[in-house]
Design a protein around this motif. Structure first.
Motif, mmCIF file in Angstrom:
data_model
loop_
_atom_site.group_PDB
_atom_site.id
_atom_site.type_symbol
_atom_site.label_atom_id
_atom_site.label_comp_id
_atom_site.label_asym_id
_atom_site.label_seq_id
_atom_site.Cartn_x
_atom_site.Cartn_y
_atom_site.Cartn_z
ATOM 1 N N ARG A 30 0.851 -1.169 -0.213
ATOM 2 C CA ARG A 30 0.013 0.076 -0.174
ATOM 3 C C ARG A 30 1.038 1.238 -0.064
ATOM 4 O O ARG A 30 0.314 2.500 0.104
ATOM 5 C CB ARG A 30 -0.999 0.088 1.198
ATOM 6 N N GLY A 31 2.236 1.054 0.026
ATOM 7 C CA GLY A 31 3.178 2.209 -0.193
ATOM 8 C C GLY A 31 3.136 3.010 1.223
ATOM 9 O O GLY A 31 3.627 4.200 1.282
ATOM 10 N N ILE A 32 3.053 2.159 2.192
ATOM 11 C CA ILE A 32 2.993 2.909 3.596
ATOM 12 C C ILE A 32 4.583 2.729 4.160
ATOM 13 O O ILE A 32 5.078 1.323 4.234
ATOM 14 C CB ILE A 32 2.098 2.235 4.587
ATOM 15 N N ALA A 33 5.338 3.691 4.410
ATOM 16 C CA ALA A 33 6.781 3.715 5.169
ATOM 17 C C ALA A 33 6.462 3.105 6.403
ATOM 18 O O ALA A 33 5.708 3.605 7.252
ATOM 19 C CB ALA A 33 7.383 4.732 4.726
ATOM 20 N N PHE A 34 7.396 2.229 6.778
ATOM 21 C CA PHE A 34 7.344 1.780 8.392
ATOM 22 C C PHE A 34 8.693 1.528 8.750
ATOM 23 O O PHE A 34 9.547 1.177 7.756
ATOM 24 C CB PHE A 34 6.438 0.711 8.380
ATOM 25 N N GLU A 35 8.778 1.518 9.975
ATOM 26 C CA GLU A 35 9.970 1.127 10.488
ATOM 27 C C GLU A 35 9.788 -0.674 11.251
ATOM 28 O O GLU A 35 8.903 -0.672 11.997
ATOM 29 C CB GLU A 35 10.599 1.724 11.578
ATOM 30 N N SER A 36 10.702 -1.644 10.647
ATOM 31 C CA SER A 36 10.347 -2.881 11.204
ATOM 32 C C SER A 36 11.542 -2.872 12.431
ATOM 33 O O SER A 36 12.442 -2.835 12.101
ATOM 34 C CB SER A 36 10.739 -3.821 10.248
ATOM 35 N N VAL A 37 10.878 -3.526 13.437
ATOM 36 C CA VAL A 37 11.690 -3.564 14.635
ATOM 37 C C VAL A 37 11.798 -5.063 15.035
ATOM 38 O O VAL A 37 10.684 -5.608 15.469
ATOM 39 C CB VAL A 37 11.164 -2.525 15.820
ATOM 40 N N ASP A 38 12.890 -5.603 14.960
ATOM 41 C CA ASP A 38 12.946 -6.863 15.418
ATOM 42 C C ASP A 38 13.381 -7.257 16.925
ATOM 43 O O ASP A 38 13.999 -6.854 18.045
ATOM 44 C CB ASP A 38 14.198 -7.731 14.899
ATOM 45 N N VAL A 39 12.274 -7.668 17.765
ATOM 46 C CA VAL A 39 11.958 -7.902 19.199
ATOM 47 C C VAL A 39 13.026 -8.904 19.738
ATOM 48 O O VAL A 39 13.288 -8.698 21.018
ATOM 49 C CB VAL A 39 10.761 -8.252 19.687
ATOM 50 N N ASP A 40 13.688 -9.781 18.774
ATOM 51 C CA ASP A 40 14.420 -10.710 19.405
ATOM 52 C C ASP A 40 15.976 -9.969 19.570
ATOM 53 O O ASP A 40 16.745 -10.633 20.122
ATOM 54 C CB ASP A 40 14.353 -11.873 18.406
ATOM 55 N N ALA A 41 16.341 -9.098 18.640
ATOM 56 C CA ALA A 41 17.406 -8.571 18.358
ATOM 57 C C ALA A 41 17.640 -6.911 19.255
ATOM 58 O O ALA A 41 18.687 -6.630 19.441
ATOM 59 C CB ALA A 41 17.879 -7.921 17.118
ATOM 60 N N ASP A 42 16.487 -6.712 19.904
ATOM 61 C CA ASP A 42 16.438 -5.461 20.686
ATOM 62 C C ASP A 42 15.502 -5.580 21.796
ATOM 63 O O ASP A 42 14.410 -5.556 21.796
ATOM 64 C CB ASP A 42 15.822 -4.372 19.848
ATOM 65 N N LEU A 43 16.231 -5.834 22.999
ATOM 66 C CA LEU A 43 15.543 -6.003 24.458
ATOM 67 C C LEU A 43 14.711 -4.885 24.681
ATOM 68 O O LEU A 43 13.662 -5.109 25.143
ATOM 69 C CB LEU A 43 16.581 -6.358 25.349
ATOM 70 N N ASP A 44 15.007 -3.524 24.491
ATOM 71 C CA ASP A 44 14.271 -2.462 24.725
ATOM 72 C C ASP A 44 12.840 -2.476 23.850
ATOM 73 O O ASP A 44 11.648 -2.252 24.280
ATOM 74 C CB ASP A 44 15.028 -1.120 24.554
#
Length: 88
Positions: A30-44
Motif C-alpha cells: 500500500r506504499g506505507i513507509a514503516f520501521e520494522s523492529v525485531d524484538v529478538d534483536a532489541d531487548l528495549d
C-alpha cells in the motif's frame, strides 16, 4: 506530517512470524513507509512491544504503532487500509 512518512509507523515483530510478515507485506503493497523492529534483536523494543500489547489485552505479535491511532496487535488489514486511505 502524515502517519505514512518514514519512521512514523513502527512494526514490532520477529523473524518467522507469519502475521508479522503479512503486516509488513500489506504495508509495503500500500506504499506505507514503516520501521520494522525485531524484538529478538532489541531487548528495549521487546519490552516496549510487550507493554503496549499487554495494555491492549493481548500478547501477540506484531505490535503496530501509528501516531494518532491506538496501537494494535496481529495482522489487521482493515487498519492498514485505514492508514492507506489517510495518505491519499
Amino acid at each position: 506530517m502524515s502517519a505514512t512518512e518514514a519512521g512514523e509507523v513502527q512494526v514490532f515483530g520477529r523473524e518467522g512470524c507469519v502475521q508479522c510478515r503479512a503486516t509488513c507485506r500489506a504495508l509495503t503493497e500500500r506504499g506505507i513507509a514503516f520501521e520494522s523492529v525485531d524484538v529478538d534483536a532489541d531487548l528495549d523494543a521487546a519490552a516496549t512491544a510487550r507493554r503496549v500489547a499487554q495494555a491492549g489485552g493481548s500478547t501477540q505479535l506484531p505490535v503496530v504503532q501509528v501516531p494518532g491511532m491506538a496501537p494494535w496487535t496481529g495482522f489487521r488489514p482493515d487498519l492498514i487500509d485505514a492508514i492507506a486511505s489517510e495518505a491519499v
